[in-house]
Structures are given as C-alpha cells and as structure tokens.
Motif scaffolding. Structure first.
Motif, short mmCIF file in Angstrom:
data_model
loop_
_atom_site.label_atom_id
_atom_site.label_comp_id
_atom_site.label_asym_id
_atom_site.label_seq_id
_atom_site.Cartn_x
_atom_site.Cartn_y
_atom_site.Cartn_z
N PRO A 40 0.82 -1.22 0.00
CA PRO A 40 0.00 0.00 0.00
C PRO A 40 0.85 1.26 0.00
O PRO A 40 1.90 1.33 0.65
CB PRO A 40 -0.80 -0.12 1.30
N LEU A 41 0.40 2.27 -0.73
CA LEU A 41 0.99 3.60 -0.63
C LEU A 41 0.60 4.23 0.71
O LEU A 41 1.40 4.87 1.38
CB LEU A 41 0.50 4.49 -1.76
N ILE A 42 -0.67 4.04 1.06
CA ILE A 42 -1.22 4.58 2.30
C ILE A 42 -2.11 3.51 2.92
O ILE A 42 -2.93 2.90 2.23
CB ILE A 42 -2.04 5.85 2.06
N SER A 43 -1.95 3.29 4.22
CA SER A 43 -2.82 2.39 4.96
C SER A 43 -3.54 3.18 6.04
O SER A 43 -2.89 3.89 6.83
CB SER A 43 -2.03 1.24 5.61
N ILE A 44 -4.85 3.07 6.07
CA ILE A 44 -5.66 3.67 7.14
C ILE A 44 -6.13 2.52 8.01
O ILE A 44 -6.78 1.59 7.53
CB ILE A 44 -6.86 4.44 6.57
N HIS A 45 -5.81 2.58 9.30
CA HIS A 45 -6.14 1.49 10.22
C HIS A 45 -7.10 1.97 11.30
O HIS A 45 -6.77 2.89 12.07
CB HIS A 45 -4.87 0.93 10.90
N ASP A 46 -8.29 1.38 11.35
CA ASP A 46 -9.23 1.58 12.45
C ASP A 46 -9.44 3.06 12.75
O ASP A 46 -9.43 3.50 13.90
CB ASP A 46 -8.73 0.85 13.71
N PRO A 53 -8.06 15.71 11.54
CA PRO A 53 -7.37 14.87 12.53
C PRO A 53 -8.23 13.69 12.97
O PRO A 53 -9.46 13.77 12.99
CB PRO A 53 -7.12 15.83 13.70
N LEU A 54 -7.57 12.59 13.29
CA LEU A 54 -8.27 11.39 13.74
C LEU A 54 -8.59 11.47 15.23
O LEU A 54 -7.80 11.99 16.02
CB LEU A 54 -7.41 10.15 13.49
N SER A 55 -9.74 10.93 15.59
CA SER A 55 -10.06 10.73 17.00
C SER A 55 -9.36 9.49 17.53
O SER A 55 -8.98 9.41 18.70
CB SER A 55 -11.58 10.62 17.20
N GLN A 56 -9.23 8.50 16.65
CA GLN A 56 -8.44 7.31 16.97
C GLN A 56 -8.04 6.65 15.66
O GLN A 56 -8.55 6.97 14.61
CB GLN A 56 -9.23 6.32 17.83
N GLY A 57 -7.08 5.73 15.73
CA GLY A 57 -6.60 5.04 14.54
C GLY A 57 -5.31 5.65 14.02
O GLY A 57 -4.74 6.57 14.62
N ARG A 58 -4.87 5.14 12.86
CA ARG A 58 -3.59 5.58 12.30
C ARG A 58 -3.68 5.68 10.78
O ARG A 58 -4.41 4.92 10.14
CB ARG A 58 -2.48 4.59 12.65
N VAL A 59 -2.92 6.62 10.22
CA VAL A 59 -2.70 6.72 8.78
C VAL A 59 -1.22 6.49 8.55
O VAL A 59 -0.38 7.25 9.06
CB VAL A 59 -3.12 8.09 8.23
N ILE A 60 -0.89 5.43 7.81
CA ILE A 60 0.51 5.03 7.65
C ILE A 60 0.90 5.14 6.17
O ILE A 60 0.48 4.31 5.35
CB ILE A 60 0.74 3.59 8.14
N PRO A 61 1.69 6.16 5.80
CA PRO A 61 2.21 6.23 4.43
C PRO A 61 3.41 5.31 4.26
O PRO A 61 4.13 5.03 5.22
CB PRO A 61 2.60 7.70 4.28
N SER A 62 3.61 4.85 3.04
CA SER A 62 4.77 4.02 2.74
C SER A 62 5.88 4.93 2.24
O SER A 62 5.97 5.23 1.04
CB SER A 62 4.40 2.97 1.69
N GLY A 63 6.70 5.42 3.16
CA GLY A 63 7.76 6.34 2.77
C GLY A 63 7.20 7.73 2.51
O GLY A 63 6.19 8.15 3.08
#
Length: 285
Positions: free
Chosen positions: A6-12, A63-73
C-alpha cells in the motif's frame, strides 16, 4: 516498494465531532483502507456517510479521534475539492502555479515546462497571465486539477470534483484524471454519481461512517459479475449492494437489468453507455 504494498494504509480510523443536537457525531467509525500504487478507487455513499471526512484524512486536514494513517515512505498526496473557489489563492494562473510549485523548489525552466504540460493535459489553453476572476467554474476546476498534476502526486484525491460542472466540463475533468492515472497515479475519486463510480477499478461504499462495500463496480451495481448469475435469480432476488444502500444505479445498469428480467440475453453486464449495445446478444435466425 512492491506494487502490491500500500501507498497509504488507514487502520481503524474514527473521526468524532461534537454536535449540539446529536451529542457526539461519528463521521467515521473504525474505518480501514489500503490504497495501492496505480489503483482507481471510487468512494461513494449517501450524504453524511463520511466521504468528505475520508478526503480530509487523506489530505491531512482532518485529525483522527483514533486510529492511524501510515504512508509508505514519502508519499505525495494532492487533492481537488468540490468547490473550485475554495482552492484559489492567487490572482492569475501563473500565481497559482507559483504557490504550488514554488514549495518544491523547481528551477525556472522546469517550472515553465510543468506549467505548460499541466495546462495542456487538462485542455486549458489560456495564457499564464489570465486573471482567475475571468475563469468559469469549470475552468477553475480544470486549473485545480492541472495544479495537482503538475506536482506529479502518488495519490490524487478528488472530492466530488464534477458536482458543480456541466456535462462537457465533467468529461474534461474525467479525461484529465484518466491521463494522470495512466501515468501511474493512484486515484481516489469521491462521488455520489454512480456513473462515475462505474469508471473505477474498485468501489468503496460508506454508510454512517463505516465500510459497507469494497469490491468491483459490477458487483456493487449489479450484485453479480456475470449476466448468467442474474439470469438464474428470480425477479425478486436480492438487491445489488448499491440499492441496499438506497443509491440508484446508473441508467445503463437499470436498462441492462430490465433487459435481463425480460429474458434478453447479454454477453456481459455493461457499465457504460458504449458497452450496452455491444452487450446485447442478437437473436438467432
């Protein structure tokens, strides 16, 4: 990076807003999504389902209240919003490009080349000195897309980019984005127009801030991938996912479904008007 990573992963991810009438409103609630290189994702759902909130998360403005946004690099994300005027900062076309491209420190010759190429790609043949105030709404939207393309983003997020445009301008916007997609950009196209969702490779549907569907356009619009599957169902069979979410299928899909109910065989389930005639099997002679 693998093309499958993934380029970007959004988790929960959850986004909650305080509301006087509702207390806490959950715009998104426990939402997860992976965006991979070169994908074309259509995001749809009814009003208030969380579509624009998702755009804000991807663009870093919500902004998120909870969870994570994870970019790949280092992932470059650019966005085009529904209201063209909301993104205008300069007085002329050239000033707009200076605001956007100046931030990445391009030399003068590369600046000129990217500006010229971006305007050509969106078919906006205007001098760079043209005042923004002289542009129509459709031209401003094409300019916003040109600005986004000039940065050469990895992910292009479009939040209802054609909502206020006439059919000709909508077609120009769609073609410009298709060219960026062909060049490798991942596209996240947020829309309530299901005929636009039909142009995607993958449909994400939201309902009350939660993921309600993730799959192909045909499965979303028909509830099946092949016409034989629908031919075997009774006329009162299960509704397609879009209908279960109270979203009306496009005219082409409604027409094809009506033909199948009347016993007219189809080679495939068409998604676009050009495909409908090709899908109809001629009667045996």
């Amino acid at each position: 990076m693998s093309v499958f990573s993934p380029l970007i992963s959004i988790h929960d991810a959850s986004v909650h807003f305080a509301s006087e009438s509702e207390g806490v409103r959950k715009a998104l609630n426990g939402f997860s999504l992976d965006i991979r290189p070169g994908e074309w994702i259509a995001v749809t759902g009814s009003n208030g389902s969380g579509k624009s909130t998702l755009a804000g998360i991807l663009l870093g403005s919500c902004p998120l209240s909870q969870g994570r946004v994870i970019p790949s690099g280092r992932v470059v994300v650019r966005g085009v919003m529904q209201h063209p005027d909301a993104q205008v900062l300069g007085d002329t076309i050239e000033e707009e490009f200076h605001f956007v491209l100046g931030a990445i420190g391009l030399p003068a010759d590369e600046f000129e080349r990217r500006q010229h190429e971006a305007l050509r790609r969106v078919r906006l043949p205007l001098p760079a000195s043209t005042p923004i105030g002289e542009l129509s709404g459709g031209q401003k939207q094409l300019l916003n897309i040109a600005l986004a393309l000039a940065v050469r983003p990895d992910v292009l997020v479009l939040d209802e980019p054609t909502a206020m445009l006439d059919p000709d301008a909508r077609g120009q916007v769609l073609e410009a984005v298709r060219e960026a997609h062909r060049d490798g950009a991942a596209v996240v196209w947020i829309t309530h127009r299901l005929e636009e969702a039909a142009a995607s490779e993958r449909v994400i549907a939201l309902n009350e801030g939660a993921l309600a569907f993730d799959g192909s356009p045909r499965l979303f619009l028909y509830g099946a991938e092949r016409p034989e599957s629908l031919e075997r169902q009774p006329s009162a069979g299960p509704a397609a996912p879009c209908e279960r979410l109270a979203l009306e299928p496009p005219f082409v899909v409604r027409t094809a479904a009506a033909l199948l109910r009347r016993g007219v065989p189809l080679r495939e389930l068409p998604l676009h008007a050009d495909d409908l005639a090709k899908a109809v099997v001629p009667p045996c002679r």
